[in-house]
Design a protein around this motif. Sequence first.
Motif, mmCIF file in Angstrom:
data_model
loop_
_atom_site.group_PDB
_atom_site.id
_atom_site.type_symbol
_atom_site.label_atom_id
_atom_site.label_comp_id
_atom_site.label_asym_id
_atom_site.label_seq_id
_atom_site.Cartn_x
_atom_site.Cartn_y
_atom_site.Cartn_z
ATOM 1 N N PHE A 112 0.882 -1.362 0.062
ATOM 2 C CA PHE A 112 0.036 -0.175 0.041
ATOM 3 C C PHE A 112 0.923 1.208 0.125
ATOM 4 C CE2 PHE A 112 -2.329 3.425 2.367
ATOM 5 C CZ PHE A 112 -3.529 3.234 1.716
ATOM 6 N N GLN A 113 0.584 2.049 -1.014
ATOM 7 C CA GLN A 113 1.196 3.538 -1.038
ATOM 8 C C GLN A 113 0.396 4.621 -1.188
ATOM 9 O OE1 GLN A 113 4.827 3.317 -3.626
ATOM 10 N NE2 GLN A 113 4.899 1.212 -3.507
ATOM 11 N N LEU A 114 0.308 5.581 -0.228
ATOM 12 C CA LEU A 114 -0.456 6.496 -0.461
ATOM 13 C C LEU A 114 0.124 7.771 -0.246
ATOM 14 C CD1 LEU A 114 -3.519 8.035 -0.439
ATOM 15 C CD2 LEU A 114 -3.573 7.673 1.942
ATOM 16 N N ILE A 115 0.308 8.716 -1.269
ATOM 17 C CA ILE A 115 0.851 9.979 -0.978
ATOM 18 C C ILE A 115 0.161 11.279 -1.010
ATOM 19 C CG2 ILE A 115 2.700 11.572 -2.298
ATOM 20 C CD1 ILE A 115 3.816 9.364 -3.927
ATOM 21 N N LEU A 116 0.238 11.972 0.136
ATOM 22 C CA LEU A 116 -0.475 13.237 0.550
ATOM 23 C C LEU A 116 0.476 14.485 0.155
ATOM 24 C CD1 LEU A 116 -2.257 11.692 3.567
ATOM 25 C CD2 LEU A 116 -3.208 11.804 1.371
ATOM 26 N N ASP A 117 -0.340 15.761 0.119
ATOM 27 C CA ASP A 117 0.460 16.977 0.016
ATOM 28 C C ASP A 117 0.187 17.317 1.536
ATOM 29 O OD1 ASP A 117 -1.972 18.111 0.132
ATOM 30 O OD2 ASP A 117 -2.128 18.927 -1.683
ATOM 31 N N LYS A 118 0.914 18.460 1.540
ATOM 32 C CA LYS A 118 0.845 19.263 2.909
ATOM 33 C C LYS A 118 -0.410 19.466 3.757
ATOM 34 C CE LYS A 118 3.751 22.621 5.355
ATOM 35 N NZ LYS A 118 4.800 23.755 5.130
ATOM 36 N N ASN A 119 -1.367 19.581 2.739
ATOM 37 C CA ASN A 119 -2.745 19.931 3.061
ATOM 38 C C ASN A 119 -3.639 18.497 3.372
ATOM 39 O OD1 ASN A 119 -2.528 22.806 3.337
ATOM 40 N ND2 ASN A 119 -2.698 22.528 1.437
ATOM 41 N N ASN A 120 -2.912 17.372 3.192
ATOM 42 C CA ASN A 120 -3.594 16.091 3.184
ATOM 43 C C ASN A 120 -4.610 15.798 2.043
ATOM 44 O OD1 ASN A 120 -2.260 14.985 5.490
ATOM 45 N ND2 ASN A 120 -3.893 14.966 6.846
ATOM 46 N N LYS A 176 5.581 18.778 8.142
ATOM 47 C CA LYS A 176 6.485 19.730 7.872
ATOM 48 C C LYS A 176 6.755 19.754 6.513
ATOM 49 C CE LYS A 176 10.551 17.920 9.773
ATOM 50 N NZ LYS A 176 11.627 18.092 10.862
ATOM 51 N N PHE A 177 6.527 18.535 5.602
ATOM 52 C CA PHE A 177 7.315 18.771 4.378
ATOM 53 C C PHE A 177 5.872 18.751 3.231
ATOM 54 C CE2 PHE A 177 9.479 15.672 6.951
ATOM 55 C CZ PHE A 177 10.797 15.857 6.594
ATOM 56 N N ASN A 178 6.212 19.070 1.972
ATOM 57 C CA ASN A 178 5.299 19.333 1.092
ATOM 58 C C ASN A 178 4.316 18.177 0.817
ATOM 59 O OD1 ASN A 178 5.893 22.065 0.747
ATOM 60 N ND2 ASN A 178 7.708 21.670 -0.817
ATOM 61 N N TYR A 179 5.107 16.888 0.717
ATOM 62 C CA TYR A 179 4.404 15.609 0.553
ATOM 63 C C TYR A 179 4.847 14.455 1.628
ATOM 64 C CZ TYR A 179 3.394 17.817 -4.008
ATOM 65 O OH TYR A 179 3.126 18.401 -4.891
ATOM 66 N N HIS A 180 3.863 13.788 1.767
ATOM 67 C CA HIS A 180 4.516 12.671 2.717
ATOM 68 C C HIS A 180 3.555 11.165 2.295
ATOM 69 C CE1 HIS A 180 0.783 13.107 5.623
ATOM 70 N NE2 HIS A 180 0.629 14.071 4.830
ATOM 71 N N LEU A 181 4.496 10.106 2.232
ATOM 72 C CA LEU A 181 4.070 8.881 1.735
ATOM 73 C C LEU A 181 3.672 7.965 2.874
ATOM 74 C CD1 LEU A 181 4.141 6.327 -0.472
ATOM 75 C CD2 LEU A 181 6.639 6.253 0.162
ATOM 76 N N LEU A 182 2.622 7.362 2.848
ATOM 77 C CA LEU A 182 1.964 6.587 4.047
ATOM 78 C C LEU A 182 2.259 5.011 2.916
ATOM 79 C CD1 LEU A 182 -1.183 8.048 4.631
ATOM 80 C CD2 LEU A 182 0.990 8.449 5.592
ATOM 81 N N VAL A 183 3.168 4.305 3.549
ATOM 82 C CA VAL A 183 3.446 3.000 3.113
ATOM 83 C C VAL A 183 3.384 2.109 4.017
ATOM 84 C CG1 VAL A 183 5.951 3.398 3.326
ATOM 85 C CG2 VAL A 183 5.096 1.848 1.551
ATOM 86 N N SER A 184 3.135 0.854 3.601
ATOM 87 C CA SER A 184 3.004 -0.415 4.483
ATOM 88 C C SER A 184 3.167 -1.596 3.421
ATOM 89 C CB SER A 184 1.692 -0.553 5.048
ATOM 90 O OG SER A 184 1.592 -1.708 5.694
ATOM 91 N N SER A 185 3.829 -2.705 3.737
ATOM 92 C CA SER A 185 3.838 -3.854 3.043
ATOM 93 C C SER A 185 2.546 -4.700 3.261
ATOM 94 C CB SER A 185 5.155 -4.745 3.622
ATOM 95 O OG SER A 185 5.021 -5.182 4.878
ATOM 96 N N GLY A 186 2.087 -4.585 4.461
ATOM 97 C CA GLY A 186 1.029 -5.194 4.787
ATOM 98 C C GLY A 186 1.298 -6.767 5.397
#
Length: 221
Positions: free
Chosen positions: A67-75, A150-160
């Motif tokens: 699973f990979q979900l990329i969000l910007d600073k404002n989610n 505090k970053f412009n983007y953040h990645l939520l990642v999980s192998s599951g």
Amino acid sequence: MKLKTWSITGSIALLAIIVVLYFSQNHIKKVPIFKQSDFNSVNSVKSWKKFSEELKISEKGTKIEDFQLILDKNNHIYSVKFELVEKVNDKFTVLQYSHCYSCETEGENRVYISKSTSDEWLQYNKLIEANRFFSALEQLNQQGFFEGSKFNYHLLVSSGWTENIQVDGDYYILQNSNLKKMDEVSTSKKSKGFNMQDIGSDRPSNFSTDKETTKIVFIDS
């Protein structure tokens, strides 16, 4: 001549039937799992339930991985991708999903879904059920785990993958719907579950894990 004509016509009709049957069995609706791009307003549990109903995926026994979900600073969602593995009659149906919400190239804001089958999926028993995964994702979102980057983007990642860990280190833990820092939890307790990393970056690519960019949450099962 008539005999030849009827033979050709019959072959065309048979081919048409085969094509219709093939696409009726293998066509996949291109539906997004998250209808809104604002992740703050997304309910992951309801989104998963609706998604599984639309694609006729069994909620029980379907596992998730990568699973990979990329969000910007404002989610707001930039992109999301994952795989679902469903066991049916000792065979495995694998669904690969990806959707880019904010790609700059024209025409790239599309849902891509492909489906394949396999006689075996060695890691199936080690994967977390999709129901449990999206429930945890919703709980983390409700408790503000993904906010304040505090970053412009953040990645939520999980192998599951489920695993056993000794509860210590630079972790958060989601346990009985309560999100806690590791120093608030007994370090002598062993837990089984899966983890998710929240990794920051100034661009929606080149994510790297280190102390400054990454926080980890362990979801106790």
